[in-house]
Design an enzyme around this catalytic site. Structure first.
Site, PDB file in Angstrom:
ATOM      1  CG  HIS A 378      -1.949  -1.073   1.197  1.00 51.08           C
ATOM      2  ND1 HIS A 378      -2.911  -0.708   0.663  1.00 51.08           N
ATOM      3  CD2 HIS A 378      -1.981  -2.365   1.771  1.00 51.08           C
ATOM      4  CE1 HIS A 378      -3.937  -1.814   0.709  1.00 51.08           C
ATOM      5  NE2 HIS A 378      -3.187  -2.692   1.561  1.00 51.08           N
ATOM      6  CE  LYS A 569      -6.384  13.675  -0.310  1.00 54.90           C
ATOM      7  NZ  LYS A 569      -6.746  12.439  -1.084  1.00 54.90           N
ATOM      8  NE  ARG A 570      -3.290  10.617   9.422  1.00 57.33           N
ATOM      9  CZ  ARG A 570      -2.839   9.641  10.482  1.00 57.33           C
ATOM     10  NH1 ARG A 570      -3.491   8.501  10.644  1.00 57.33           N
ATOM     11  NH2 ARG A 570      -1.845   9.738  11.191  1.00 57.33           N
ATOM     12  CE  LYS A 575      -2.293  10.665   2.390  1.00 55.18           C
ATOM     13  NZ  LYS A 575      -2.910   9.848   1.754  1.00 55.18           N
ATOM     14  CB  THR A 677     -10.160   4.854  -1.411  1.00 55.70           C
ATOM     15  OG1 THR A 677      -9.493   5.132   0.083  1.00 55.70           O
ATOM     16  CG2 THR A 677      -9.544   3.524  -1.879  1.00 55.70           C
ATOM     17  CE  LYS A 681     -14.083   5.929   0.555  1.00 55.36           C
ATOM     18  NZ  LYS A 681     -13.243   6.030   1.809  1.00 55.36           N
TER      19      LYS A 681
HETATM   20  C1  26V Z   1       2.191   2.251   8.070  1.00 57.07           C
HETATM   21  C2  26V Z   1       2.415   2.305   9.438  1.00 57.07           C
HETATM   22  C3  26V Z   1       3.681   2.193   9.889  1.00 57.07           C
HETATM   23  C4  26V Z   1       3.826   1.939  11.079  1.00 57.07           C
HETATM   24  C5  26V Z   1       2.865   2.198  12.172  1.00 57.07           C
HETATM   25  C6  26V Z   1       1.464   2.209  11.724  1.00 57.07           C
HETATM   26  C7  26V Z   1       1.196   2.271  10.370  1.00 57.07           C
HETATM   27  C8  26V Z   1      -0.071   2.287   9.827  1.00 57.07           C
HETATM   28  C9  26V Z   1      -0.339   2.309   8.451  1.00 57.07           C
HETATM   29  C10 26V Z   1       0.848   2.178   7.506  1.00 57.07           C
HETATM   30  C11 26V Z   1       0.546   2.081   6.111  1.00 57.07           C
HETATM   31  C12 26V Z   1       0.247   3.260   5.615  1.00 57.07           C
HETATM   32  C13 26V Z   1      -0.077   2.779   4.077  1.00 57.07           C
HETATM   33  C14 26V Z   1      -1.585   3.287   3.683  1.00 57.07           C
HETATM   34  O1  26V Z   1      -2.386   3.790   4.538  1.00 57.07           O
HETATM   35  N1  26V Z   1      -1.664   3.536   2.184  1.00 57.07           N
HETATM   36  C15 26V Z   1      -2.543   3.790   1.602  1.00 57.07           C
HETATM   37  O2  26V Z   1      -3.327   2.629   1.090  1.00 57.07           O
HETATM   38  C16 26V Z   1      -4.849   3.134   0.611  1.00 57.07           C
HETATM   39  C17 26V Z   1      -5.463   1.806   0.413  1.00 57.07           C
HETATM   40  O3  26V Z   1      -4.846   1.121  -0.555  1.00 57.07           O
HETATM   41  C18 26V Z   1      -4.441   3.848  -0.643  1.00 57.07           C
HETATM   42  O4  26V Z   1      -5.456   4.237  -1.401  1.00 57.07           O
HETATM   43  C19 26V Z   1      -3.595   4.931  -0.347  1.00 57.07           C
HETATM   44  O5  26V Z   1      -3.173   5.549  -1.486  1.00 57.07           O
HETATM   45  C20 26V Z   1      -2.310   4.559   0.441  1.00 57.07           C
HETATM   46  O6  26V Z   1      -1.621   5.589   0.989  1.00 57.07           O
END
Ligand code: 26V
Length: 834
Positions: A378, A569-570, A575, A677, A681
């Site tokens: 992701h 978004k975050r 972004k 995503t 929406k």
């Molecule tokens: C990474 C980490 C790192 C350590 C601690 C907690 C934590 C939590 C989440 C993440 C992953 C972040 C990756 C993410 O959210 N990617 C997003 O995924 C979406 C669904 O596929 C996508 O639409 C977004 O573009 C993408 O940024």
């Protein structure tokens, strides 16, 4: 949510008899009015008279009544799977960003007519009641919300599937804005009992650890050489498929001490110490990590991942063994999808089970493991890729480390065999990154230990293959594939936007709810005056509804006749919320210079959380809030420009705002947003997209037609290509509007009483190389923005493009995505409940 839950345009009106047949009972009337389930719950659960009950009690009673309706079907779903013994899909994810469930379950069970009748008869404050449900915020953002949309699609498509996650006691923090700054507060969402969950104590599993763990000053401390164990207690939540045929399960694990009192400590008089041990045992599921931008290597996060994986695998293997005696059948009966690398310890854990418990040889265990597991990536951001110190594996489970090192040894041999003499390649593909502290590259582990690796949009899958893990993609090209994300049209259109859903259903019928490609049928109405009028009317309704909510909830007044321009978004540098802010400054500056300038009135909405330790992201929030205050205080632009930062972005807020949006900003630096995503929406809800060629936005443009899209800026290749020579100064020196905007920031125009606070933003853009290339794209952003605004003056032309966007959004249903996972990765087929 408003009317949504009460009047669904698409739901066929199920008869009372049909309801009784499918579910065994109705939610509000079982055998007669006096026996209404809802009132029975008020009386027997809360022991309160319906007349005297408060809204929270009413919410609980309504939720329990709905749960009663689905219980039979839920049990039947489980027994059907047990009887038929089909291949099952398991979705392992550290996050499920579910949001609220009551209105969604009513929609998916198609019970609105019954609810509407009952609430009408009793004068129940239904909207107030719905507000009582806290959002289940068990996720950071896109990754967690995707998991929730996937559950909805899997149940709707009657797939024998299950989600596994963690039951965090505290979900995503609540954000408040104080003096413009983000402040974080704990999200104690389980303070009151959750009506949806069912605790299954009898199915608890024991998790073995090679060390003991203690909390010291908030940090986890390992005591090596003292093995310990924790209990994993499953809490099940129903996942209602649309139409109510299938009710799947989301199983969330709660960590608990083996025993509240370790008897030996107790008898030795260490009463308080015994409590401390039970507190430590609870920590794995105490809180969700709220930082999705950096992998900081916190030991507790690692323990959470280990806990999720060991509980879930023990549970699904137990289920597999109940129906099958032959271990070699595992890949024919079980597909496990790893949502990012977070659950990738599943590779060594499944190997351990097959080697040590099933006593298989390495080759057979390896073949079964690989054919059972699949991995979704992701993110390409290097700082977010997980790399755990070998030491952590050693402390938590020594056997996992041994297995990982053995996989790595064999991988090295394979690479040497294929590329003789290429030791650098061996180093790059290795599962272990050598350094001051050796670490496991979790992405490499997941790719090597599975049969499928997918990205989440075409461009993302391509960049993953060609750059991020190129060597592994060369070694195993057949494992790599793409699965472009999607979102569930039930929550994001049918439930969130009843006005538009009705207008759509009126002309093409309601088949789109489960076959979103049918929206293509709207194309032929794009210039039909009466449809255009109805479509524009629905948007206006949604805007009025949002404006009314905003004023009652936050006391903020916005003009529904202005363009609602959104970025939610975050908060992340990539972004580029800062690019959006620069655009607003330029527009503001134009109006200041020429108050007679023709410009459609606009309201800019921002919402999003910053990771608590992400200092620059938090400063961006402060900047947006100061920008809002400055503009509000300037009589020259009053009524023409307004900026609103909506606090505490969550699923429920997205459900309110997205239907009301005219413009969706998807403006990441090209090559950085894996998919996105919310972009989908917005498109589904009739907003026009102002965006870069990144993630799934590219595919959205292909579906809607480039002429109906507002794309701008460098593409991913140009971004990569220009990195070496890019100089933000050039833009400052040569573009007067860019310079003026930056000078306003540097001159404390937005920080009159807080001089210098925004210097880090100014420096990031001009002194530190503008890594995310804001200035490179600002001019073309403004140009696209101008085209968009000019179109607004032509209401028919605007509506036509918006309609063509809705018509083109059919591809972005999570039903399509899940159908592709099921047939191309899992080989899992529908198993209708009987
Ligand atoms: C990474 C980490 C790192 C350590 C601690 C907690 C934590 C939590 C989440 C993440 C992953 C972040 C990756 C993410 O959210 N990617 C997003 O995924 C979406 C669904 O596929 C996508 O639409 C977004 O573009 C993408 O940024």
């Amino acid at each position: 949510m408003s009317q949504a839950a009460i009047i669904s345009p698409a739901a066929p009106h199920m008869s009372r008899q049909g309801l009784l047949e499918r579910y065994g009972c109705g939610p509000f009337h079982f055998t007669g009015d006096r026996d209404a389930l809802y009132e029975r719950h008020l009386l027997f659960d809360n022991v309160i008279d319906a007349q005297k009950a408060g809204l929270r009690e009413k919410f609980e009673a309504a939720a329990h009544a709905i749960r009663d309706v689905l219980s039979q079907r839920w049990v039947l779903t489980g027994s059907t799977y047990e009887r038929q013994n089909p291949k099952r899909a398991y979705y392992l994810s550290m996050e499920f960003l579910i949001g609220r469930s009551l209105a969604n379950n009513i929609t998916n069970l198609q019970l609105e007519p019954f609810v509407a009748r009952a609430t009408g008869q009793t004068n129940l404050d239904w909207l107030g009641l719905l507000e009582q449900e806290p959002d289940a915020g068990l996720g950071n953002g896109g990754l967690g919300r995707l998991a929730a949309c996937f559950l909805d699609s899997m149940a709707t498509m009657q797939l024998p599937a299950m989600g596994y996650g963690l039951r965090y006691e505290y979900g995503m923090f609540r954000q408040s804005i104080e003096d413009g700054w983000q402040r974080e507060y704990p999200d104690n969402w389980l303070r009151r009992p959750d009506p949806w969950e069912v605790e299954r104590l009898e199915e608890a599993v024991e998790v073995s650890l090679d060390s003991s763990f203690e909390l010291q000053n908030g940090a986890l401390r390992a005591v090596p050489g003292r093995p310990s164990s924790i209990l994993g207690i499953p809490f099940d939540r129903p996942v209602v498929g649309y139409g109510g045929e299938t009710i799947n399960t989301l199983r969330l694990w709660d960590a608990a001490a083996q025993d509240y009192f370790q008897l030996d400590n107790f008898s030795h008089g260490d009463f308080v110490g015994a409590f401390a041990a039970s507190i430590a045992a609870n920590t794995p599921t105490r809180v969700l990590y709220p930082d999705d931008s950096t992998q900081q290597g916190q030991a507790l996060r690692f323990l959470q991942e280990y806990f999720l994986v060991t509980c879930s695998l023990a549970d699904l293997i137990r289920r597999f063994r109940r129906g099958n005696s032959d271990w070699s059948l595992l890949p024919d009966k079980v597909a496990i999808q790893l949502n990012d690398t977070h659950p990738s310890l599943a590779v060594p854990e499944l190997m351990r089970i097959l080697l040590d418990d099933a006593r298989l040889g390495w080759d057979e265990a390896w073949d079964i493991t690989r054919r059972t597991l699949a991995y979704t990536n992701h993110t390409l951001l290097p700082e977010a890729l997980e790399k755990w110190p070998l030491r952590y594996l050693e402390l938590v489970r020594r056997r996992h480390l041994d297995i990982v090192l053995e996989i790595d040894r064999r991988l090295g041999a394979e690479v040497r065999d294929r590329y003789p003499g290429d030791e650098e390649r061996v180093g790059r593909t290795s599962l272990v990154e050598r350094g001051p502290e050796d670490r496991v590259r979790m992405a490499n582990l997941a790719i090597v230990g599975s049969h499928s690796t997918n990205g989440v949009a075409a461009i993302h899958s391509q960049l993953l293959r060609e750059n991020t893990v190129r060597d592994l993609a060369e070694l195993y090209p057949e494992r790599f594939n793409n699965k472009t994300n999607g979102v569930t049209p039930r929550r994001w259109l049918l439930l969130a936007n009843p006005e538009l859903a009705q207008v759509v259903t009126d002309v093409i019928g309601d088949g789109w709810t489960t076959e979103l490609s049918q929206l293509a049928g709207l194309r032929r109405f794009a210039s039909d005056p009466s449809f255009v009028e109805a479509f524009a009317g629905a948007k206006r309704e949604a805007k009025l509804r949002f404006a009314a909510w905003l004023s009652s909830r936050h006391g903020q007044v916005v003009d529904p006749d202005s363009i609602f321009d959104c970025q939610i978004k975050r908060i992340h540098e990539y972004k580029r919320q800062l690019l959006n802010a620069l655009r607003i400054i330029v527009l503001y500056d134009r109006l200041r210079a020429d108050p007679d300038l023709e410009m459609a009135p606009r309201t800019f909405f921002f919402a999003g959380k910053a990771a608590p330790a992400y200092v620059l992201a938090k400063l961006i929030i402060k900047f947006i809030n100061n920008l809002a205050r400055t503009i509000d205080g300037d009589p020259v632009v009053r009524g023409r420009l307004k900026v609103v930062f909506l606090p505490d972005y969550c699923v429920s807020l997205a459900e309110r705002l997205i239907p009301a949006a005219d413009v969706s900003n998807q403006i990441s630096t090209a090559g950085y947003e894996a998919s996105g995503t919310s972009n989908m929406k917005f498109m589904m809800n009739g907003a026009l997209t102002l965006g870069t060629r990144d993630g799934a936005t590219i595919e959205m443009m292909e579906e809607a037609g480039e002429e109906n899209f507002f794309l701008f800026g460098l593409n991913a290749e140009e971004v990569a290509e220009s990195r070496s020579w890019y100089n933000p100064r050039w833009h400052y020196d040569n573009e007067p509007e860019t310079r003026a905007a930056l000078d306003l920031i540097a001159g404390d125009y937005f920080s009159r009483y807080e001089p210098g606070i925004f210097a880090p933003l100014h420096e990031a853009l001009l002194e530190h190389g503008d890594h995310y290339m804001h200035l490179a794209d600002l001019t073309s952003y403004l140009e696209a923005d101008g085209r968009l605004c000019r179109l607004y003056a032509d209401a028919g032309g605007w509506a036509r493009k918006a309609i063509l966007n809705v018509a083109g959004s059919g591809k972005f249903s999570s039903d399509r995505t899940i159908a592709q996972y099921a047939s191309e990765i899992w080989n899992v087929k529908a198993c209708p409940v009987m």
